[in-house]
Design an enzyme around this catalytic site. Structure first.
Site, short mmCIF file in Angstrom:
data_model
loop_
_atom_site.label_atom_id
_atom_site.label_comp_id
_atom_site.label_asym_id
_atom_site.label_seq_id
_atom_site.Cartn_x
_atom_site.Cartn_y
_atom_site.Cartn_z
N SER A 155 -10.49 -3.64 6.22
CA SER A 155 -9.48 -4.15 7.16
C SER A 155 -9.03 -3.00 8.04
CB SER A 155 -8.27 -4.70 6.40
OG SER A 155 -7.17 -4.92 7.27
N TYR A 168 -2.38 -3.90 -0.24
CA TYR A 168 -3.56 -4.38 0.48
C TYR A 168 -4.20 -3.25 1.28
CZ TYR A 168 -6.44 -7.20 3.63
OH TYR A 168 -7.48 -7.73 4.36
#
Length: 261
Positions: A155, A168
């Site tokens: 990401s 995350y």
């Protein structure tokens, strides 16, 4: 500005004969990766913990004439991961590609002060350990292929340090680092390992993201529009294909120029 339809660009034979496992593919980006691979000629196993959505997705793809199978699995469970990898290889008669897309984002909205250790551990277990174990479980089939490709989904939050998303972000940073180590170890087996880092994409998993974060991305991208799954799927298909056989250990940020890596 409208997003380009990648399905009209990627040749229908780019992945002809290739057998691919896509995890986290009941919906969202994972389903789009599977759809793109199928359209490019691959045979695909889609895998997810969301059993009902997974079966519905597989049925829809089969109705379009695609060679697709569905396997329900739990990426937090090592035994389930092993069974998924083995079943996928059996269903397809081997594996040439693996897309490690399964992940969770449960820490969203919590600061590092409010984040609980058990939630941090859960995110790392699924996103990091699960990615490693799935790759490990698929190795026998990927080695037998002689032209294996692994694509790990990272990401771009790990590149710019998105706030209130620390578990995350940490997990995706680990995936990026792990990709490089995997590439070093597996190169002699003719297996490529690369990572793709999408920006904020319009899928079910990002519905919880506050509007101001969507606005931040759209306004600060070099290409100022919303990001859709098609924007990422062509890159994943390329990394699964024979066109990228000398590309390994790399991170491709796909975010319209929000982060230029």
């Amino acid at each position: 500005m409208n997003a380009t339809n990648q399905a009209s660009i990627v040749p229908g034979n780019l992945l002809a004969g290739r057998r691919v496992l896509v995890t986290g593919a009941a919906r969202g980006l994972g389903l789009e990766f599977a759809r793109q691979a199928l359209s490019a000629g691959a045979s695909v196993v889609i895998a997810d913990i969301l059993a009902d959505e997974l079966q519905a997705a597989a049925a829809a793809l089969k109705a379009q004439g695609h060679n697709v199978h569905a396997v329900v699995f739990d990426q937090s469970n090592p035994e389930s991961i092993m069974q998924c990898a083995q079943h996928a290889a059996e269903l397809l008669g081997g594996l040439d590609g693996l897309v490690n897309n399964a992940a969770i984002t449960n820490s969203g909205g919590k600061s590092m002060v409010d984040l609980q250790a058990d939630m941090f551990d859960k995110v790392m277990t699924v996103n990091v350990r699960g990615t490693w174990l799935m790759t490990q479980a698929c190795l026998p089939a990927l080695k037998a292929s002689g032209q294996g490709s692994v694509v790990n989904l990272a990401s771009d939050t790990a590149l710019w340090g998105a706030p209130n998303l620390m578990a995350y972000v940490a997990s995706k940073g680990a995936v990026i680092a792990m990709t490089r180590s995997m590439a070093r170890e597996l190169g002699n087996d003719n297996i490529t390992v690369n990572a793709v880092a999408p920006g904020l994409t319009l899928v079910e998993a990002t519905e919880y993201v506050p509007q101001h974060r969507h606005d931040l991305y759209e306004n600060q991208r070099a290409i100022q529009r919303q990001q859709v799954p098609d924007d990422v799927s062509g890159v994943v298909t390329f990394l699964l294909s024979g066109l990228s056989r000398f590309v390994t250990g790399q991170l491709l940020a796909v975010n319209g120029g929000f982060v230029m890596h």
